[in-house]
Design an enzyme around this catalytic site. Structure first.
Site: not given
Ligand code: M6R
Length: 588
Positions: A2, A27, A72, A96-97, A459, A466, A482, A583
């Protein structure tokens, strides 16, 4: 996670806020909205989806004051009604939060007759403000915040105040001056076009902001002053280059990031850091996602350099099951944004338990820098693409230098050479495209390697999945037999990384095992003899410049960043804004 923007000035607010939201879309991009204020009236537009969906609705939005949000989604689906701003009576808010206790608050308010329109946690803030307001705006803000649990960056409009109010508690807010007034925003890119300087609100701060004036108060409402710093515009200006996406531009900045991180390191590395590391009983790296993956490489680098017990832990695990530390332990929190909630919490817990806290971060004014005993900068510049690329490279550079203390001049020279190779590599299109095509035409992609190559594989698998949504996973090469070998067939691609001469023979066995089960193989190697041996037998070979094994991750990781980028584009995805992600993950 957000983004919020607010403006009070002498220009039309709607367009200025819209332009800020575009820059904050990294964001979150589930929905967006703007409210402006003019003559005591609110003008609001909100839509699910990307910020650009607001563009045709700005004309009728009057006023030189306003707030905006790009979301988001956490509580409630991505829909028009759940989009911010949320309005109640004389107030409009963006948030935001997370308001952790929103459910009981909502129940109490509903009982008192409040009607809620959304499923969000945020809407309760507007309702509480309206219910406690008696003409004293800042008093209402204080009372409201005292009832909330969780974290919040808020921008608030009140019909009785010409400006806006900004509040920061556990989520970042900057206040910037410029463009005929003042801004508040979650991050600098939102204001970099028009602002001259900015300050960062401290935890609990409340800012009352008007066109000509910004008054900042502590949580107890005592006036405080915060230092304004110049906005370094060049960092945020993506001048007309030939990059179609931030991701490509940022991969191409790997070399610059290595150089800049080397340059800044000496300034930050003094003050007893080496003595701390040398005397440590434990050195614990903590991070999430790509930052955790870079910590895996750090663990390997540090193991040869310091006597301490060295571990890399995932922050979301460590916060509930923290490793034991003492006052001789060093905890190294790794975070591009410096705002990741899990990393912050784990770092806080370990610091409280006595450890010395070092932050390795790309964001100098972030929350992690406020709790760290020492900050080591990653100089990647602003990273906009949701997928971390150049910040990973910068973290690696920082770890190399830390592992070579006290006399790191030789390592620095090695890094500068590898930066030149990284620069040339980023210009390559053909080989990354060939491997990307193989990825896109495969049911699944496995990345495998041994030793340091296994860390790069981890990585690379994250990067590919993604941005392209192709199923991908990583294994140390010896682990295939394995279990995972059962999945290998002609529709599955294995990308094998072989950059360590000492382990090459062993990794070659893995290639043979895959080929004999008709699996597809793409080879990424710095070793000419390995490339010669498999050319013509595997689907693709990318021979990288021959750098020493301990430096090869800069090149193999960059090569596989390019592969992920091209696979995303081939698959028709937007690499900069992968679905469901954002992000800087500022919620748990
Ligand atoms: O800002 P941080 O480095 O703390 O972020 C950590 C992760 O959220 C981040 O690396 C995430 O995994 C990226 N999407 C990876 O590309």
């Amino acid at each position: 996670m957000c983004g919020i923007v607010a403006y009070a000035g002498d220009k039309r607010a709607a367009e200025i806020i819209y332009s800020g939201l575009e820059k904050l879309e990294y964001r979150g991009y589930d929905s967006a909205g703007i409210t402006t204020l003019s003559g005591g009236e609110f003008y609001t537009v909100k839509r699910s989806g990307r910020v650009c969906r607001l563009s045709k609705c700005l004309e009728d939005m009057r006023g030189a004051t306003g707030i905006g949000h790009t979301r988001w989604a956490t509580h409630g689906e991505a829909s028009d009604v759940n989009a911010h701003p949320h309005l109640c009576g004389r107030f409009a808010i963006v948030h935001n939060g997370i308001i952790e206790n929103y459910a009981p608050l909502k129940a109490q308010l509903a009982e008192a007759g409040h009607i809620f329109l959304s499923q969000t946690d945020s809407e309760v803030v507007a309702h509480i403000l309206d219910s406690v307001y008696d003409g004293d705006i800042i008093g209402a803000v204080k009372k409201t915040c005292s009832r909330l649990k969780g974290c919040w960056a808020l921008a608030i409009l009140c019909k009785d105040f010409k400006g806006f109010i900004a509040v920061s508690r556990g989520s970042p807010v900057i206040i910037a001056r410029g463009n005929g007034g003042f801004f508040a925003a979650s991050d600098i890119p939102a204001v970099a076009d028009g602002a001259d300087n900015y300050c960062v609100l401290q935890d609990g701060d409340v800012a009352m902001v008007e066109r000509d004036e910004c008054k900042i108060y502590s949580a107890e409402l005592k006036p405080v002053s915060r230092e304004f710093m110049p906005v370094e515009r060049e960092q945020y200006a993506w001048l007309g280059d030939d990059c179609s996406h931030h991701m490509l531009r940022e991969i191409r900045s790997n070399a610059r990031t290595i150089r800049a991180t080397c340059q800044k390191f000496p300034l930050a590395a003094g003050g007893g850091l080496y003595e701390r590391l040398r005397g440590a009983d434990k050195i614990i790296f903590v991070g999430c996602g790509t930052a955790y993956n870079s910590a895996l490489a750090a663990k390997r680098l540090f193991s040869g350099a310091y006597d301490a017990f060295i571990e890399a832990v995932i922050a979301s695990e460590a916060r509930y099951n923290p490793p034991a530390v003492t006052d001789r332990s060093v905890v190294i929190a790794v975070s591009q944004s410096g705002e990741t909630a899990d990393t912050l919490k784990a770092a806080e817990i370990l610091k409280e338990a006595g450890a010395y806290l070092v932050a390795v971060t790309n964001t100098g004014y972030s929350a992690i820098t406020r709790i760290a005993d020492k900050v080591l900068p990653v100089c990647a510049g602003s990273e906009i693409c949701v997928a971390a690329t150049k910040s990973y490279t910068g973290q690696l550079a920082c770890f190399h230098l830390m592992s070579a203390l006290p006399d790191y001049a030789r390592r620095k020279a090695e890094l500068l050479k590898v930066a030149d190779e990284a620069e040339k590599l980023a210009a390559d299109e053909l080989l990354s495209l060939r491997i990307a095509e193989l990825c896109v035409s495969s049911r699944a992609v496995f990345f495998i390697g041994r030793g340091g190559d296994a860390d790069v594989a981890t990585e690379a698998a994250l990067k590919l999945k993604e941005v392209s949504y192709i199923f991908s996973d990583d294994y140390p090469a010896g682990e295939l037999k394995h279990g995972t070998l059962a999945l290998i067939d002609e529709d599955v691609l294995s990308v094998v990384i072989i950059c360590d001469e000492c382990l090459a023979e062993k990794s070659k066995n893995a290639v043979e095992q895959i080929l004999s089960r008709k699996g597809k193989v793409a080879l990424v190697t710095t070793i000419k003899s390995v490339s010669d041996e498999f050319s013509g037998r595997v689907s693709a070979v990318w021979l990288l410049p021959p750098v020493p094994a301990h430096l090869s991750h800069f090149l193999s990781a960059e090569a596989l960043q390019l592969v992920a980028y091209r696979a995303a584009v081939l698959a028709g995805r937007d690499p900069d804004k992968p679905r469901n992600l954002a992000k800087s993950v500022t919620v748990e």
